[in-house]
Scaffold this active site. Structure first.
Site, PDB file in Angstrom:
ATOM      1  N   ARG A  62     -24.320  -3.028  17.948  1.00 29.10           N
ATOM      2  CA  ARG A  62     -24.477  -1.626  18.362  1.00 29.10           C
ATOM      3  C   ARG A  62     -23.436  -0.740  17.690  1.00 29.10           C
ATOM      4  O   ARG A  62     -23.660   0.457  17.535  1.00 29.10           O
ATOM      5  CB  ARG A  62     -24.307  -1.502  19.883  1.00 29.10           C
ATOM      6  CG  ARG A  62     -25.417  -2.119  20.673  1.00 29.10           C
ATOM      7  CD  ARG A  62     -25.238  -1.843  22.138  1.00 29.10           C
ATOM      8  NE  ARG A  62     -25.230  -0.392  22.387  1.00 29.10           N
ATOM      9  CZ  ARG A  62     -25.109   0.149  23.579  1.00 29.10           C
ATOM     10  NH1 ARG A  62     -24.985  -0.604  24.636  1.00 29.10           N
ATOM     11  NH2 ARG A  62     -25.113   1.468  23.723  1.00 29.10           N
ATOM     12  N   ARG A  66     -26.709   4.994  26.724  1.00 22.63           N
ATOM     13  CA  ARG A  66     -26.345   6.185  27.484  1.00 22.63           C
ATOM     14  C   ARG A  66     -26.336   7.463  26.657  1.00 22.63           C
ATOM     15  O   ARG A  66     -26.607   8.551  27.164  1.00 22.63           O
ATOM     16  CB  ARG A  66     -24.934   5.996  28.031  1.00 22.63           C
ATOM     17  CG  ARG A  66     -24.840   5.485  29.393  1.00 22.63           C
ATOM     18  CD  ARG A  66     -23.382   5.481  29.776  1.00 22.63           C
ATOM     19  NE  ARG A  66     -22.861   6.837  29.876  1.00 22.63           N
ATOM     20  CZ  ARG A  66     -22.978   7.603  30.940  1.00 22.63           C
ATOM     21  NH1 ARG A  66     -23.579   7.159  32.007  1.00 22.63           N
ATOM     22  NH2 ARG A  66     -22.474   8.826  30.956  1.00 22.63           N
ATOM     23  N   ARG A 126     -19.941   5.825  35.232  1.00 19.74           N
ATOM     24  CA  ARG A 126     -20.274   6.821  34.213  1.00 19.74           C
ATOM     25  C   ARG A 126     -21.339   7.833  34.640  1.00 19.74           C
ATOM     26  O   ARG A 126     -22.436   7.875  34.085  1.00 19.74           O
ATOM     27  CB  ARG A 126     -20.670   6.121  32.904  1.00 19.74           C
ATOM     28  CG  ARG A 126     -19.536   5.301  32.345  1.00 19.74           C
ATOM     29  CD  ARG A 126     -19.904   4.623  31.065  1.00 19.74           C
ATOM     30  NE  ARG A 126     -19.800   5.495  29.906  1.00 19.74           N
ATOM     31  CZ  ARG A 126     -20.188   5.135  28.693  1.00 19.74           C
ATOM     32  NH1 ARG A 126     -20.712   3.969  28.481  1.00 19.74           N
ATOM     33  NH2 ARG A 126     -20.047   5.948  27.676  1.00 19.74           N
ATOM     34  N   PRO A 127     -21.008   8.660  35.617  1.00 27.19           N
ATOM     35  CA  PRO A 127     -21.971   9.685  36.028  1.00 27.19           C
ATOM     36  C   PRO A 127     -22.174  10.754  34.950  1.00 27.19           C
ATOM     37  O   PRO A 127     -21.425  10.803  33.971  1.00 27.19           O
ATOM     38  CB  PRO A 127     -21.320  10.297  37.271  1.00 27.19           C
ATOM     39  CG  PRO A 127     -19.884   9.955  37.191  1.00 27.19           C
ATOM     40  CD  PRO A 127     -19.748   8.735  36.341  1.00 27.19           C
ATOM     41  N   VAL A 128     -23.195  11.617  35.154  1.00 30.83           N
ATOM     42  CA  VAL A 128     -23.445  12.705  34.189  1.00 30.83           C
ATOM     43  C   VAL A 128     -23.378  14.062  34.889  1.00 30.83           C
ATOM     44  O   VAL A 128     -23.980  15.029  34.452  1.00 30.83           O
ATOM     45  CB  VAL A 128     -24.794  12.533  33.450  1.00 30.83           C
ATOM     46  CG1 VAL A 128     -24.726  11.396  32.451  1.00 30.83           C
ATOM     47  CG2 VAL A 128     -25.942  12.317  34.428  1.00 30.83           C
ATOM     48  N   ASP A 129     -22.619  14.108  35.998  1.00 30.00           N
ATOM     49  CA  ASP A 129     -22.540  15.345  36.778  1.00 30.00           C
ATOM     50  C   ASP A 129     -22.023  16.540  35.965  1.00 30.00           C
ATOM     51  O   ASP A 129     -22.470  17.662  36.129  1.00 30.00           O
ATOM     52  CB  ASP A 129     -21.671  15.128  38.025  1.00 30.00           C
ATOM     53  CG  ASP A 129     -20.299  14.548  37.690  1.00 30.00           C
ATOM     54  OD1 ASP A 129     -20.232  13.623  36.853  1.00 30.00           O
ATOM     55  OD2 ASP A 129     -19.292  15.018  38.241  1.00 30.00           O
ATOM     56  N   ASP A 181     -11.521   3.276  23.330  1.00 26.44           N
ATOM     57  CA  ASP A 181     -12.372   2.386  22.523  1.00 26.44           C
ATOM     58  C   ASP A 181     -11.568   1.388  21.685  1.00 26.44           C
ATOM     59  O   ASP A 181     -12.153   0.548  20.994  1.00 26.44           O
ATOM     60  CB  ASP A 181     -13.299   3.209  21.615  1.00 26.44           C
ATOM     61  CG  ASP A 181     -14.363   3.951  22.408  1.00 26.44           C
ATOM     62  OD1 ASP A 181     -14.555   3.634  23.589  1.00 26.44           O
ATOM     63  OD2 ASP A 181     -14.997   4.866  21.833  1.00 26.44           O
ATOM     64  N   LYS A 240     -20.246   5.975  14.452  1.00 29.68           N
ATOM     65  CA  LYS A 240     -21.392   5.933  15.370  1.00 29.68           C
ATOM     66  C   LYS A 240     -21.339   7.101  16.352  1.00 29.68           C
ATOM     67  O   LYS A 240     -22.329   7.788  16.574  1.00 29.68           O
ATOM     68  CB  LYS A 240     -21.363   4.607  16.151  1.00 29.68           C
ATOM     69  CG  LYS A 240     -22.233   4.595  17.391  1.00 29.68           C
ATOM     70  CD  LYS A 240     -22.132   3.289  18.159  1.00 29.68           C
ATOM     71  CE  LYS A 240     -20.960   3.176  19.111  1.00 29.68           C
ATOM     72  NZ  LYS A 240     -21.161   3.730  20.461  1.00 29.68           N
ATOM     73  N   ASN A 241     -20.160   7.315  16.946  1.00 31.85           N
ATOM     74  CA  ASN A 241     -20.069   8.311  18.013  1.00 31.85           C
ATOM     75  C   ASN A 241     -20.072   9.746  17.499  1.00 31.85           C
ATOM     76  O   ASN A 241     -20.129  10.687  18.285  1.00 31.85           O
ATOM     77  CB  ASN A 241     -18.831   8.049  18.889  1.00 31.85           C
ATOM     78  CG  ASN A 241     -19.027   6.800  19.731  1.00 31.85           C
ATOM     79  OD1 ASN A 241     -20.148   6.294  19.856  1.00 31.85           O
ATOM     80  ND2 ASN A 241     -17.950   6.290  20.303  1.00 31.85           N
ATOM     81  N   ILE A 295      -9.402   6.061  31.310  1.00 29.77           N
ATOM     82  CA  ILE A 295     -10.665   6.789  31.064  1.00 29.77           C
ATOM     83  C   ILE A 295     -11.828   6.171  31.858  1.00 29.77           C
ATOM     84  O   ILE A 295     -12.601   6.883  32.473  1.00 29.77           O
ATOM     85  CB  ILE A 295     -11.025   6.797  29.551  1.00 29.77           C
ATOM     86  CG1 ILE A 295      -9.830   7.273  28.709  1.00 29.77           C
ATOM     87  CG2 ILE A 295     -12.265   7.631  29.285  1.00 29.77           C
ATOM     88  CD1 ILE A 295      -9.431   8.716  28.902  1.00 29.77           C
ATOM     89  N   CYS A 301     -23.066   1.472  33.916  1.00 31.49           N
ATOM     90  CA  CYS A 301     -23.102   0.497  32.829  1.00 31.49           C
ATOM     91  C   CYS A 301     -21.889  -0.390  32.974  1.00 31.49           C
ATOM     92  O   CYS A 301     -21.075  -0.194  33.871  1.00 31.49           O
ATOM     93  CB  CYS A 301     -23.153   1.181  31.472  1.00 31.49           C
ATOM     94  SG  CYS A 301     -21.625   1.944  31.011  1.00 31.49           S
TER      95      CYS A 301
END
Ligand code: EPZ
Length: 427
Positions: A406, A101, A130-133, A314, A22-23, A336, A125
């Site tokens: 998912r 995300r 989980r920022p996206v900076d 994971d 998936k990833n 993480i 979440c």
């Protein structure tokens, strides 16, 4: 909402086929935005996250075709063809981004291809803020003007993005993928230092190369990209899912038995295999993948999650299920994500003895877990509860199965085919 019902205590015997990751599939699908030609991806798993991204890409103008019964190179799984002949809309709306995300992965490709993108901020979440900076700062280094307003990232660039040196403060998987994709169409050379080295990043880089991108340092923490004016289409087989394989390996370890994981990408599972060996589980590589034999009670073994090639976050929840029934006490440390212990509360309801202090969980193995009604708020936490249910005495019902859907295709069928007493109860 469906649930999964399990009667524990049956060993697993047989073969489980591992599907595409998936990833890896998600960033590869986003890469289709970089070219007007067709990108054909095989070994695509059938998962709701894939469908969600397909909807988003269709909204940007990508024509998508799916062949359901395709088989290539021994891999089952769908073939997806994606053609972004023209980008018709550059907005990724809240309704789609909030569902997943990974939608943020359209930001870099859209910006690189058409010079603008408006993408909803994903927000927090269940597993952390989980920022996206790092995505935003990196794209700004490539020359993008970025505004955050009304919950959206509004990015634009005059002309093409420009190559630059970027050092990531942390080896973020998603930021590396977004910046790598953006850099393939930038003017000049981009260097991404402290890049993530996860096998899924490598798979993306290999596909981009096949599309005509010039990328050096693949698999290392320093990627060097020479931007091109255009990329072409290609065909690419998605790498096998190391997390799906790892989950089934831990399932065989927790309940015992003898399972072959066909298509498991053994080289990228080194950290898990070493861990299983230290827990007394017999694992061997086979020509087709991996063989796992769980014999008796596992031995307690500490583990700390790390970026690749370390132990994957994971698989942390699933390893905790194993330690819940191990002989002895183990410390499991999550480095993480700051909040990836939601499974603890539910495992405790099944009789596990777990104490959490900050990023560390002390798991004292118990002789047996007992079945219970449980639910989890994220994908891997849900799979850890399925594993606990396989080992528990009596019946376990895992609610909110949409999390499992998912990331695991037909988990109940794959386990039932190996002798587990497990089925899906439709709501
Ligand atoms: C990817 O998420 C995976 N998702 C996750 O898979 C996986 O857990 C994670 O990598 C780590 O391996 C996909 O590939 C679609 P990160 P990603 O950016 O890219 C912080 C699963 O169960 N960070 O490497 O979002 C972040 O908050 C999942 O399949 C920032 O601070 O992970 C986290 O603490 C869930 N700023 C850490 O870095 C940023 O700009 C690692 O995140 C980006 C990240």
């Amino acid at each position: 909402m469906d649930s999964i019902r399990i009667r524990g205590g049956r060993p697993l015997e047989g073969e489980i086929e591992i599907f595409g990751a998936k990833n890896a599939a998600l960033p590869l699908m986003a890469a289709s935005l970089l070219t007007e030609e067709t990108l054909t991806l095989s070994n695509i798993p059938h998962l709701t996250d894939i469908t969600t991204l397909a909807h988003l890409l269709a909204q940007h103008g990508v024509e998508i075709g799916m062949d359901g019964n395709a088989r290539r190179g021994g891999n089952a799984g769908r073939v997806l063809s994606l053609r972004a002949r023209e980008i018709t809309d550059t907005t990724a709306p809240y309704e789609l981004v909030c569902r997943m995300r990974a939608s943020i992965l359209v930001l870099g490709p859209l910006l690189a291809r058409v010079g603008q993108a408006t993408v909803s901020l994903p927000g927090g979440c269940a597993i952390g803020t989980r920022p996206v900076d790092m995505h935003i700062d990196g794209l700004a280094r490539l020359g993008a003007e970025i505004l955050l307003e009304d919950g959206y990232i509004r990015a634009r660039v005059r002309g093409r993005l420009r190559g630059a040196e970027i050092r990531l403060p942390f080896a973020s998987v998603g930021a590396t993928e977004n910046l790598l994709m953006a850099a393939t169409l930038a003017d000049g050379e981009t260097v991404i230092r402290n890049a993530a080295r996860e096998p899924e990043v490598v798979d993306l880089a290999l596909c981009l190369k096949a599309m005509g991108a010039e990328i050096g340092g693949i698999g290392s923490d320093e990627l060097v990209i020479r931007g091109k004016e255009a990329l072409s289409g290609t065909e690419h087989d998605v790498v096998g899912d190391r997390i799906e394989a790892g989950t089934y390996a831990l399932a065989a370890a927790i309940v015992g038995g003898d399972v072959e994981l066909a298509g498991a990408p053994a080289p990228s599972l080194r950290a898990l295999l070493d861990y299983l060996a230290s827990a007394g589980v017999a694992v061997s590589e086979t020509p087709r993948g991996l063989r796992v034999r769980g014999n008796g009670r596992p031995v307690a073994a500490d583990v700390t999650t790390q970026p690749y090639p370390g132990f994957p976050t994971d698989l942390q929840a699933q390893a905790m299920a194993l330690m819940a029934v191990a002989d002895g006490a183990a410390v499991i440390t999550e480095t993480i994500f700051e909040n990836r212990f939601m499974h603890v509360q539910e495992l405790r309801r099944m009789g596990a003895d777990i104490t959490v202090r900050g990023p560390a969980a002390l798991v004292r193995g118990v002789d047996a877990l007992t079945g219970a009604q449980v639910m989890a708020t994220d994908l891997r936490a849900s799979s850890s509860l399925v594993l606990a249910g396989l080992a528990a005495e009596g019946e376990t019902v895992v609610h909110r199965v949409y999390h499992l859907d998912r990331g695991y295709e037909r988990i109940e069928d794959k386990l039932a085919a190996c002798g587990a007493e497990i089925d899906r109860v439709p709501h």
